[in-house]
Design an enzyme around this catalytic site. Sequence first.
Site, PDB file in Angstrom:
ATOM      1  N   PRO A  29       0.589 -21.432 -52.285  1.00 28.72           N
ATOM      2  CA  PRO A  29       0.042 -21.504 -50.925  1.00 28.72           C
ATOM      3  C   PRO A  29       0.690 -20.448 -50.014  1.00 28.72           C
ATOM      4  CG  PRO A  29       0.746 -23.684 -51.691  1.00 28.72           C
ATOM      5  CD  PRO A  29       1.216 -22.688 -52.712  1.00 28.72           C
ATOM      6  N   VAL A  30      -0.136 -19.859 -49.155  1.00 28.28           N
ATOM      7  CA  VAL A  30       0.342 -18.780 -48.270  1.00 28.28           C
ATOM      8  C   VAL A  30       1.071 -19.374 -47.057  1.00 28.28           C
ATOM      9  CG1 VAL A  30      -0.464 -16.850 -46.836  1.00 28.28           C
ATOM     10  CG2 VAL A  30      -1.603 -17.343 -48.986  1.00 28.28           C
TER      11      VAL A  30
ATOM     12  N   GLY B 102       6.475 -21.216 -47.188  1.00 32.11           N
ATOM     13  CA  GLY B 102       7.876 -21.289 -47.627  1.00 32.11           C
ATOM     14  C   GLY B 102       8.045 -21.282 -49.133  1.00 32.11           C
TER      15      GLY B 102
ATOM     16  N   GLY C 104       7.286 -18.546 -51.086  1.00 29.56           N
ATOM     17  CA  GLY C 104       7.489 -17.189 -51.589  1.00 29.56           C
ATOM     18  C   GLY C 104       6.222 -16.480 -52.030  1.00 29.56           C
ATOM     19  N   SER C 105       5.082 -16.853 -51.443  1.00 24.75           N
ATOM     20  CA  SER C 105       3.827 -16.259 -51.926  1.00 24.75           C
ATOM     21  C   SER C 105       3.794 -14.738 -51.719  1.00 24.75           C
ATOM     22  CB  SER C 105       2.627 -16.945 -51.269  1.00 24.75           C
ATOM     23  OG  SER C 105       2.095 -16.194 -50.242  1.00 24.75           O
TER      24      SER C 105
ATOM     25  N   ALA D 170       6.303 -12.605 -51.480  1.00 24.45           N
ATOM     26  CA  ALA D 170       7.255 -11.935 -52.374  1.00 24.45           C
ATOM     27  C   ALA D 170       6.727 -11.931 -53.803  1.00 24.45           C
ATOM     28  CB  ALA D 170       8.612 -12.628 -52.308  1.00 24.45           C
ATOM     29  N   ALA D 171       6.093 -13.036 -54.224  1.00 25.11           N
ATOM     30  CA  ALA D 171       5.600 -13.111 -55.607  1.00 25.11           C
ATOM     31  C   ALA D 171       4.470 -12.102 -55.833  1.00 25.11           C
ATOM     32  CB  ALA D 171       5.135 -14.526 -55.923  1.00 25.11           C
TER      33      ALA D 171
ATOM     34  N   ASP E  20      13.824 -14.121 -50.477  1.00 23.94           N
ATOM     35  CA  ASP E  20      12.589 -14.388 -51.228  1.00 23.94           C
ATOM     36  C   ASP E  20      12.380 -13.352 -52.332  1.00 23.94           C
ATOM     37  OD1 ASP E  20      12.226 -16.372 -49.377  1.00 23.94           O
ATOM     38  OD2 ASP E  20      10.145 -15.869 -48.925  1.00 23.94           O
TER      39      ASP E  20
END
Length: 308
Positions: A96-97, A100, A102-103, A105-106, A147
């Site tokens: 989920p954007v 919290g 880490g979307s 960064a991933a 992150d």
Amino acid sequence: MITSSAPGKIILFGEHAVVYGQPALAVPVTQLHADVRIEEIFSPGVWINAPNIQLHSRLDSLAPSHPLAATVKNTLSTLGVSYLSGISILIRSSIPVASGLGSGAAVSVALIRALARYVGRPLTDEQVSALAFETEKLYHGTPSGIDNTVVAYAKPVYFVKDQPPAPFRVGQPFTIVIGDTGIAAPTKETVADVRRLWQENPARFATYFETIGSIVQTARQLIEAGLPDSLGPLMDENHALLRQMNVSSPALERLVSAARAAGALGAKLSGGGRGGNMIALTRPEMTEAVTGSLKEAGAKQVIQTQVE
Ligand code: PMV
């Protein structure tokens, strides 16, 4: 065809204070991931498809400050590649954007690694993390770097800003239940709000940050010593401090209380706060009760993850 994947993350202890030089503990969440696939195509140019955000566009028609465009450009420049054409980059994410997990960064880490592999010049975790940090600045303003670090290394990390990350040993695995408020809350805003409050009340906020720093040190010792059950009260204490720093919200409070009422050993918000996710520490026999209680209290998604 080249593919690459990067995990989500949760911060166990230390969010916000980490921006001010205190340590924090974060772990990857492998059930959630961002995936990037690069393929050659016949049409010219670099095409970016990101169905999660309804983006289907040529790279050169995105603003240079667009996080995806900036990530591609910075990565190619680090790799010494001046031109790429005839490729399609497909970006998908189950994270989920603005919650919290880490979307951002991933997505950056998976994209950087896929590009590096595509041009045949793999990068080290350190290089990937440094490149993803550049994009984090676009998303977050003044990020600590936690992150991109935990996502790039994909290991539990004891993190201090501007220092090399220290992996830490998990003496005994433990279970964390993650509850999503479903409310998107950009970290940039909560970080800016904390900065403003710190400027208004420097002494009070310095005490909050230092107290959180010592909670992180104790938590690390307990995790390494294989005493995860003792982390519960520390989570509660960390959450109380975050609430005083004004980054909790009614939805987060509801989920934290629901988890505790169902027997969780401790619970706190995780990440920037205001919305996004909270985490609860459970023993295996309590995990289902805590999960059910979080759903009843309105969690949009509940994920159980093992820290090991
Ligand atoms: O991306 P989030 O929401 O998990 O927040 C990162 C943690 C903060 O400490 C709030 C910000 C930072 O850059 O460390």
